[in-house]
Every structure is written in C-alpha cells, then in structure tokens.
Design an enzyme around this catalytic site. Sequence first.
Site, PDB file in Angstrom:
ATOM      1  N   SER A  46       0.814  -1.205   0.000  1.00 35.64           N
ATOM      2  CA  SER A  46       0.000   0.000   0.000  1.00 35.64           C
ATOM      3  C   SER A  46       0.856   1.268   0.000  1.00 35.64           C
ATOM      4  O   SER A  46       1.943   1.303   0.588  1.00 35.64           O
ATOM      5  CB  SER A  46      -0.891   0.013   1.249  1.00 35.64           C
ATOM      6  N   TYR A  93      -2.325   5.450  -4.366  1.00 35.20           N
ATOM      7  CA  TYR A  93      -3.383   6.424  -4.139  1.00 35.20           C
ATOM      8  C   TYR A  93      -3.008   7.684  -4.900  1.00 35.20           C
ATOM      9  O   TYR A  93      -1.877   8.172  -4.788  1.00 35.20           O
ATOM     10  CB  TYR A  93      -3.526   6.764  -2.653  1.00 35.20           C
ATOM     11  N   THR A 128      -5.876   2.591  -6.963  1.00 39.44           N
ATOM     12  CA  THR A 128      -7.143   2.568  -6.231  1.00 39.44           C
ATOM     13  C   THR A 128      -7.993   3.758  -6.665  1.00 39.44           C
ATOM     14  O   THR A 128      -7.541   4.908  -6.616  1.00 39.44           O
ATOM     15  CB  THR A 128      -6.902   2.602  -4.714  1.00 39.44           C
ATOM     16  N   LYS A 140      -8.400  -0.810  -9.187  1.00 41.52           N
ATOM     17  CA  LYS A 140      -9.108  -1.352  -8.015  1.00 41.52           C
ATOM     18  C   LYS A 140     -10.223  -0.414  -7.576  1.00 41.52           C
ATOM     19  O   LYS A 140     -10.020   0.793  -7.459  1.00 41.52           O
ATOM     20  CB  LYS A 140      -8.113  -1.551  -6.867  1.00 41.52           C
ATOM     21  N   HIS A 168     -13.723  -1.568  -1.338  1.00 41.15           N
ATOM     22  CA  HIS A 168     -12.746  -1.169  -0.308  1.00 41.15           C
ATOM     23  C   HIS A 168     -13.043  -1.853   1.019  1.00 41.15           C
ATOM     24  O   HIS A 168     -12.877  -1.262   2.093  1.00 41.15           O
ATOM     25  CB  HIS A 168     -12.734   0.351  -0.140  1.00 41.15           C
TER      26      HIS A 168
END
Length: 388
Positions: free
Chosen positions: A107, A130, A156, A252, A276
């Site tokens: 992440s 992100y 994402t 995603k 999520h």
Amino acid sequence: MPVITNIADLKRLHASRVPRMFYDYAESGSWTEQTFRENTSDFDQIRLRQRVAVDMTGRSTATQMIGQDVAMPVALAPVGLTGMQHADGEIKAARAAEAFGVPYTLSTMSINSIEDVAEATTKPFWFQLYTMKDTDYVSRLIQRAKDAKCSALVITLDLQILGQRHKDLKNGLSAPPKLTAKTLANLATKWTWGLGMLRAQRREFGNIVGHVDGISDASSLGAWTAEQFDPSLDWDKIAKLKEEWGGKVILKGILDAEDAKMALKVGADAIIVSNHGGRQLDGALSSIRALPSILEAVGDQVEVHLDSGIRSGQDVLKAVAMGAKGTYIGRAYIYGLGAMGQAGVTEALNVIHKELDTTMALCGEVNVANLGRQNLLVPQDFEGRWQD
C-alpha cells in the site's frame, strides 16, 4: 503454535495480541457497516454442488494472474498501516507471500517503504497507488516503484474522498499511536506487540516521511495526508498514470458495469471488483453480488479479479467459479500477521489453500482452471432486482 483450523481462529488471536485501535482499523467499515457485513454474508447464499465418483488425484490450484504464475488464485491485498499490526508487518507479509507463491501488494500508506520491502524480498511485488494532489510526489512514488522492480501498479479509484469509519475516529487512530490514558491502558495489555515495535525498522508511513517537504512529525504527516487524496481523479488522469507507469496496471474499486467498461477503454490489464472492504460507500452492493454484471459488461476482454469479503478457500472457489480470474485477501492475512507475524500470514495462506483444494475436489474438479457455474447453486436474482 496454537491449533489453527480456520481464519476465525487467527482473528481471535489477532484481537488478543494487537492494540485495540489497530484491530478496529482492520475490523471495521464505514457508517452502519452494512456493506462490510454483506461482503461476507452474501457468500453464504451461494451453495456448492457436490460431485462423487470422480478421480481426485493430481489436483492443482495453480493458475496465473496478469500473466504471473501463482500457487492459487489469491493475492495479498494492499492494506494501510500493516506495519502497525506487527513490527515490520509489510516485510513479513511480503516474505510469506513470496515463499507461498502468491502476489503481495504494498500500500501507498504502508509503514515499511517500497525500498524496505524490495530490499527484504527477492521477487517483484505489486505496488498500490493512491492518487494525490501533489503530482510531483505521485510521479516520484511511481518512479520509486519502477526502481524497486514492482511488476504491477494497482491504482485505487474509490478513495477520492475518505469514508467515515466511526471506530477510527473514536480510537484516535494514528501511526505511531497517540499516547493518551486510554491508549496507554490498552497498550499495557499488549506488551509483546510493544516490545516488537521497539525493535521495528519503522513506525511511521515509510513512503511519505522523508519524501515530502515539511513532514517532520505525526501531526504534520496526518494533516498532509488528510488533505492529499485527489477528489478530481477522472478517467483522463487514470490514462495518464497508466502511460507514466508503462507496465501492467490493475484498477481497483470497480463496482459498476459502466465503470468496468471505462476501465477497459483506458487499457487496464485487470480490474478489481471491490468496495474497499466496506470502508467507503456504505450501502453499496457486496463485491460478490456486483461481480456477475461486471463480467457480463466486459466479458473476457480484461481480467476481472474480486476483493472484499474473502475469508476462506470456499469463498475463493465461489468467486472463481462465478468467473473471477483471481481474488484478494486483506483482513484474512492481517489476522494472521497480528496473531503470529510472518508465520501467521503463512498459516492464513495454508488454511485458505487447504480449504480451496479440498472443496474443489469434493465439487468434482481437479484443476482450478476448470471451475465454473457448474460447481455452484446460485440463488435466483442473486444480484438483486433494483428499480431505476
């Protein structure tokens, strides 16, 4: 090691060994948590077709996800703050995934940095991005993932605005934790976790601290992060990020057939049907309910994966038999990590693999590639009948 029979055993150990704020961070959804609950309960509505008198020898769960060989159709999902569940959590999870033969996704909001994980592993992992307002930082982050030889970029799409998670607000979630009287009282009961953290390589967001000007402590980091998620993200920006990356891209957060078609247009290598983990739009459909309409919309033109709600090998089988080419586990491996570190992640993977292998055999299949609707009993109108 205690006897572990299923993922729920690991969850109980996780709850007993990890500070409350980090357990709650993993085990929570937004608002009423309806979607969080239904991600798992909707799997229970799908039944399996038992077949007998089938030669069950020579079984294989091996397959591919985006052209990469995997021991089973499972990847470790990106989970923020993994390094707060257990000291050096991202490194330990990545090592467990590598040894088992499944992908690990790091992440953006990890504690261990891209470089930390790359140094501690021998095979490429995936990196989750992100999108943030600081485009220079995003570009440098992408370059760092390239330099670390990451083999896929997972973008994402469903966190442009942060869904409210009541438990996180009430717990005052932070990395490292704020030392309030309530926090200290809870930490005093988790001394093994605390001793591990004292020896941890990092205790703050490793992909941000030292890479953004003006970030000097937890408060400045929190303020910067809260303001950075980019609400203006659109398909044009996604296409540009794909071009900047230049390698395989997985999108995603797809939960709607029209968005799946747009992902196809921008050239995604795979899409992940995901809400999520129920942490964003509460009241949205569970991922497994949304899966059929998305598969119908894109067919076999792009790989469709499923995230959110997987807690067993039977869930993996159901998703794959419904048409997904791969699945992701987040909480399931986090339970193992919090319970027993790297050994716990390995145990979670072992549990899921055994359940998948045994269930596949009892459904009369010897190869995961042969799974299909013939192995399932799906309720009529499973997707729901909704009035426009």
